[in-house]
Structures are given as structure tokens and as C-alpha cells.
Design an enzyme around this catalytic site. Structure first.
Site, PDB file in Angstrom:
ATOM      1  N   ASP A   3      40.992  23.682  50.365  1.00 39.77           N
ATOM      2  CA  ASP A   3      39.626  24.396  50.686  1.00 39.77           C
ATOM      3  C   ASP A   3      40.391  25.496  50.034  1.00 39.77           C
ATOM      4  O   ASP A   3      41.005  26.404  49.809  1.00 39.77           O
ATOM      5  CB  ASP A   3      39.830  24.848  52.025  1.00 39.77           C
ATOM      6  N   ALA A   4      38.890  25.668  48.752  1.00 40.91           N
ATOM      7  CA  ALA A   4      38.660  27.059  48.527  1.00 40.91           C
ATOM      8  C   ALA A   4      39.609  28.313  49.282  1.00 40.91           C
ATOM      9  O   ALA A   4      40.688  29.450  48.264  1.00 40.91           O
ATOM     10  CB  ALA A   4      37.736  26.828  47.275  1.00 40.91           C
ATOM     11  N   ASP A  48      36.000  17.555  38.121  1.00 39.09           N
ATOM     12  CA  ASP A  48      35.287  16.480  37.589  1.00 39.09           C
ATOM     13  C   ASP A  48      36.132  17.514  35.606  1.00 39.09           C
ATOM     14  O   ASP A  48      36.147  16.514  35.268  1.00 39.09           O
ATOM     15  CB  ASP A  48      33.873  16.902  36.989  1.00 39.09           C
ATOM     16  N   HIS A  82      28.031  23.819  31.667  1.00 37.53           N
ATOM     17  CA  HIS A  82      29.681  23.966  31.943  1.00 37.53           C
ATOM     18  C   HIS A  82      29.417  25.794  30.406  1.00 37.53           C
ATOM     19  O   HIS A  82      30.412  26.243  30.455  1.00 37.53           O
ATOM     20  CB  HIS A  82      30.292  23.390  31.758  1.00 37.53           C
ATOM     21  N   GLN A 103      34.520  12.971  49.740  1.00 33.19           N
ATOM     22  CA  GLN A 103      32.642  12.293  49.883  1.00 33.19           C
ATOM     23  C   GLN A 103      32.883  11.272  49.050  1.00 33.19           C
ATOM     24  O   GLN A 103      33.903  10.021  49.094  1.00 33.19           O
ATOM     25  CB  GLN A 103      32.448  12.715  48.695  1.00 33.19           C
ATOM     26  N   ASP A 117      33.162  27.061  40.470  1.00 34.41           N
ATOM     27  CA  ASP A 117      31.514  25.796  39.505  1.00 34.41           C
ATOM     28  C   ASP A 117      31.841  24.973  40.973  1.00 34.41           C
ATOM     29  O   ASP A 117      31.934  24.260  41.071  1.00 34.41           O
ATOM     30  CB  ASP A 117      32.718  24.897  38.935  1.00 34.41           C
TER      31      ASP A 117
END
Length: 551
Positions: free
Chosen positions: A389-390, A335, A313, A281, A408
Site C-alpha cells: 500500500d502506497a 505496468d 505516460h 484484482q 500514476d
């Protein structure tokens, strides 16, 4: 469908070459076998360029507008329809096949090569105006798809005419040769775009270079091989037109970097500090200078606003940490901000962060502004970052591994995230949860997209994970934005976020009494947040699955 070669009807315009009509063999400077090979090579290159234009529009529209399935469907359907129109229109140009093909390729090179830059310019400078301007990128996407489709469709009848004039053969054989070169060229273009053009040149320069190749090959084929079929005036017109097109594309290529910086500032503001295109990205960091809060954009979508991210958060993490929480899994959250909140709780022994983009995690670890915002969470020895990849990561994870799972992820209105909000995905999460474990899911803004939010709830329940819903309002209307508004297309953030706390048994919404009190969340506000979310409930929604996504 390509029509068999037939004599031009009476009254059709003569070739620009003068006395030789469309039935006369072309006066070639090379042997017919070599000429036929050169025409098929031109078909190969033009097909590759055409598919690159198509993929470029799909990729850029998905990035700028969102919802890749919709954008791909619009581009492909409009383009295929337009190709039919172009083929019909080109029947009238068969008597001018050489000159018509030359003019066609020059126009296609200019339109296709500049399409990405024009689309990006409209998005950058008019996308925030609102009103009718908000639909500008969508209208332009359809216009470019229609124009490029018409031009690509017109190539086939003209190329059929040219290859027959080089050496006459049965119509079936000519069609087979033409389509073979066309399909192989499309394969090369389709592979070159994601593996060469996009990673090494980017979307803008890649499209401009493709247009340059398209114009050069079209001009070389007509002016080199069929120049004797053209009048002196036609040759000069084509030569001038192609020179102008190549000059425009070359100038745009030279200015592409300056243009991209100016467009980026128009989108993100003047204080862009980091802008990198990773393998996954585009990552942009703004602010964090002269007291301005840090903002994080991923693929043009505001994901973190430093002035308001703590409300998001803290609401995401702290209710899920009420109970055993020694082993925590964070999905997304590259992040490091969710990990920051997890580490505030005593008793945490291990935090596994799984994010698709390794370079975002690297920025979160080493960028001064972002690492300060996450309080150097990645420097803690308990935090372990895995990229990938989750969905695939969970398939290989042992059962009952985690006490808490924090999802998240971008909300389900972003097409790339849809599979991570499916019943199958939540079934995998249920397997890796400890018997008394909890799962918290960011499910998008409740007020803006209540149906999508409660579809996530229905999907969790179908996977055996009953959930308690709550939502938190954003003080800053430009707070954390998981994606663009699907109905308006604007990039403004929602005014709040919705969450679902799930488990094998329905969990109770409470804060961990042992952990430090969150700054923006109290037991009373959490109870109000739950009541506010409950008022928006839409009952009876079916769950979302991999084969039947419902977001």
C-alpha cells in the site's frame, strides 16, 4: 423485532400436516433436545449463506459498477429494509411454518445462488448498449437486494415458530437462542467469503455453491425433521422444488467456467490473451497478436491502450523530470510504462516502483507483450519494485528521499483510490520530497470531472504543494481509462487526462532540455495544455481529507 409466540388467530390456515395446528408440538423423529439442536444448526447455516449473498452483491457491484461505498450502501440499506418487509409478510405463514420455510429456502437458494451470474451476464452483454441499458446492472442490483432481503427477513418468524414447536420455552429464551445461532452463522459467512470462497472459488462459483448448501440444508431440515407435519402432497412438492433448484445450481456450476469465458469475451473482445485473478484484482490483457495493440484491463476498467498510452505516460512523466531527477518514486505504475519514460532521462540513478499488486508487476516483467511495451524497464538494474500500500510505504520512508514522485494511480472517482488523493497523503509526499523536488499527480479527466480535478489541486495546496495544471487529449477515444464514468456507468475511456505538477514552490511547466524529445509532447503543446486546463478552474473548493473525502 420477533413477536412472542401466541396462538394463531381464528381462521388462520391449518398446518399441512392435518389435525395438528401451530400450537401442537411437532411430531419429530428424534428427541426434542436433538431436534432443537438441528433447528439451531439450520439457523446457523442459513445465516451464513444469507451474509455471503449480501457480500457477494457488494463485491460484484463494486467490481462491475465501481464506487464501492455507494454500492455497499445501496445493498445494505435496501436489504435491511426488505428484511423488515419479509418479516411482516411471514406472519401470515406461521400456520404453515414447516412447508413455508422449505419453500422459502429453495427460493432463496435459487435467487441468491444465481444472483452473481445473472448480474455479470447483464453487465457483460448489455452494458455497452448505452441508453437505458447502461443502468441495467444498477437496477438489477437493487432488485436482487430487495428479493434476497425479503426472503432472509421471512426466515426469522418461521424459524421462531419451528423452534417453539420442537420444545416450548419462554419467548425471551427462544429469541436469544435463535439470534445467537444467527449471529454466529453470519460471522462464519462473513469470514468465509473473503478468505475461502472468493480466493479459491471466485465470485460465480462461490455464490452457486452457497446456494447449493442453502437448498440442501433447508430441505434436510424440513423433510427430515418436520416431515410428519407435512401432507404427502407437500412433501413431494418440496422434494421436487429442491431437486430442480439443486439441478439448476449444479448445472450452472459446471458451466461457470465456460460462461465466464464467454462473458469476458463480451466485455473485452475476442482476443483475450491473459486473464488472471490476483489477490488484488482481475488482470486482463487483450491484443498484441496479429498486429493488434495491447490493452490492459484492471477489474474491468481499461487502464492501458497500446495505441494511445504513450501520450498519457509522456505527459505524466516528462514535465516532472525537468530538474534534479536522480532519485524517482513511482506510485502505482505496476505496468512499467511510467518507469520506461523515467529511464529515458540521463542522470537517473534509482527508480522505486510501489504497486499494490505483485502479480501485475510480474506480468510487466515477463509477459512478452507487456514487457515489450514497457521496453523491458524492469530488467534495468536501477528499477526496484516494492509491492504494498502506497500510504503505508510513505509513512516509513525517510524524509527528503526523492527528487521526483510520480503518482500514476486510478483517478479519485474510484473509491479505493480516494485516500491516495487526500491532504494527509500529500503531506506524506511533501515530507519525502527533496527541497527542490517535484510531484506529478494524475488527477482524472478535466473535462468530464472538473470538480474532482480541481479538488485535487485544492488538496495539494492545503498540503503545502502549489501545483500547475495541464491536460492532454487522447487521439484514440478508447485510450487509457482510469475508471468508469460515474454518471453514465459506461466503460468507455475519457477523451483526455488531467495532471498537476506540484512542489514546495510552484514549479514551471517545461520539458527537460537534456533528455530526448518526447514523441507526443512539445514545449508549445505543453503551454497550450496548461492554458486549456486553466480555463476549467473552479475556485474556492475545500480540500479532501481522510475523514471528509470530497471526490
Amino acid at each position: 423485532m420477533i413477536e412472542p409466540h401466541a396462538p394463531a388467530p381464528p381462521g388462520s390456515p391449518p398446518s399441512w400436516g392435518g389435525p395438528c395446528g401451530p400450537e401442537a408440538p411437532a411430531r419429530l423423529p428424534v428427541r426434542p433436545a436433538v431436534g432443537r439442536f438441528l433447528v439451531l444448526a439450520g439457523v446457523f447455516v442459513c445465516a451464513a449463506c444469507g451474509l455471503v449473498y449480501e457480500l457477494e452483491l457488494v463485491a460484484l457491484a463494486s467490481y462491475l459498477i465501481g464506487d464501492s461505498v455507494t454500492q455497499a450502501s445501496v445493498v445494505l440499506s435496501v436489504m435491511v429494509f426488505a428484511m423488515g418487509l419479509g418479516s411482516l409478510a411471514a406472519k401470515r405463514l406461521r400456520g404453515l411454518a414447516a412447508a413455508g420455510f422449505g419453500a422459502l429456502e429453495a427460493t432463496l437458494a435459487l435467487v441468491g445462488g444465481s444472483s452473481a451470474m445473472v448480474l455479470y451476464a447483464v453487465f457483460a452483454w448489455t452494458g455497452g448498449w448505452g441508453g437505458l441499458w447502461a443502468d441495467g446492472p444498477r437496477v438489477l442490483l437493487v432488485a436482487f437486494s430487495l428479493a434476497i432481503g425479503v426472503l432472509i427477513g421471512a426466515e426469522v418468524p418461521l424459524l421462531m415458530e419451528l423452534i417453539q414447536r420442537v420444545r416450548r420455552q419462554d419467548p425471551g429464551g427462544a429469541v436469544a437462542d435463535l439470534f445467537a445461532a444467527d449471529y454466529v452463522g453470519a460471522l462464519v459467512g462473513g469470514l468465509a467469503f473473503p478468505f475461502v470462497l472468493l480466493p479459491f472459488l471466485g465470485q460465480l462459483t462461490g455464490a452457486l455453491l452457497t446456494g447449493t448448501v442453502n437448498a440442501a440444508v433447508g430441505a434436510a431440515l424440513v423433510l427430515g425433521l418436520f416431515r410428519r407435519d407435512l401432507t404427502r402432497r407437500a412433501r413431494w412438492l418440496l422434494l421436487t422444488a429442491n431437486a430442480v433448484v439443486l439441478a439448476l445450481l449444479a448445472t450452472a456450476t459446471v458451466l461457470a467456467d465456460d460462461f465466464e469465458r464467454a462473458a469476458r469475451q463480451a466485455v473485452y473482445g475476442q482476443d483475450v490473451r491473459v486473464a488472471v485473478r490476483t489477490d488484488v484484482q482481475e488482470v486482463v490483457l487483450t491484443g498484441d497478436t496479429d498486429g493488434r495493440p495491447l490493452d490492459l484491463f484492471l477489474d474491468g476498467r481499461l487502464r492501458v491502450r497500446g495505441s494511445d498510452e504513450r501520450r498519457y505516460h509522456e505527459a505524466l512523466v516528462h514535465p516532472a523530470m525537468n530538474g534534479p531527477h536522480a532519485r524517482v518514486l513511482v506510485l502505482g505504475g505496476g505496468d512499467g510504462l511510467a518507469a520506461r519514460e523515467v529511464l529515458r532521462h540521463p542522470g537517473v540513478r534509482r527508480v522505486d516502483v510501489v504497486d499494490l499488486d505483485p502479480q501485475l508487476a510480474r506480468l510487466a516483467r515477463y509477459d512478452p507483450g507487456l514487457s515489450a511495451l514497457n521496453e523491458h524497464a524492469y530488467g534495468d538494474a536501477r528499477v526496484h519494485v516494492t509491492t504494498g500500500d502506497a500510504f503505508h510505504r510513505l509513512r516509513s520512508a525517510p524524509s527528503a528521499t526523492y527528487d521526483v514522485v510520480i503518482s500514476d494511480l486510478p483517478d479519485p472517482s474510484v473509491t479505493a483510490s480516494t485516500k491516495l488523493y487526500s491532504q494527509e497523503f500529500y503531506g506524506l509526499l511533501r515530507r519525502v520530497l527533496a527541497p527542490d523536488g517535484r510531484l506529478v499527480v494524475h488527477a482524472g479527466p478535466v473535462s468530464a470531472h472538473p470538480r474532482a480535478f480541481w479538488t485535487v489541486d485544492a488538496t495539494l495546496r492545503a498540503a503545502g504543494l502549489p501545483a500547475a495544471a495541464y491536460r492532454v487529449g487522447a487521439r484514440d477515444p478508447g485510450g487509457l481509462a482510469p475508471g468508469p464514468d460515474r454518471t453514465t456507468g459506461t466503460r468507455s475511456a475519457p477523451r483526455g487526462w488531467g495532471f498537476l505538477l506540484a512542489g514546495r514552490t510552484l514549479p514551471v511547466l517545461r520539458l527537460d532540455p537534456v533528455a530526448p524529445r518526447p514523441r507526443t509532447l512539445t514545449p508549445g503543446s505543453l503551454a497550450r495544455d496548461a492554458r486549456d486546463a486553466a480555463r476549467t478552474r473552479i475556485p474556492g473548493l475545500p480540500p479532501s481529507t481522510l475523514v471528509h473525502p470530497r471526490y
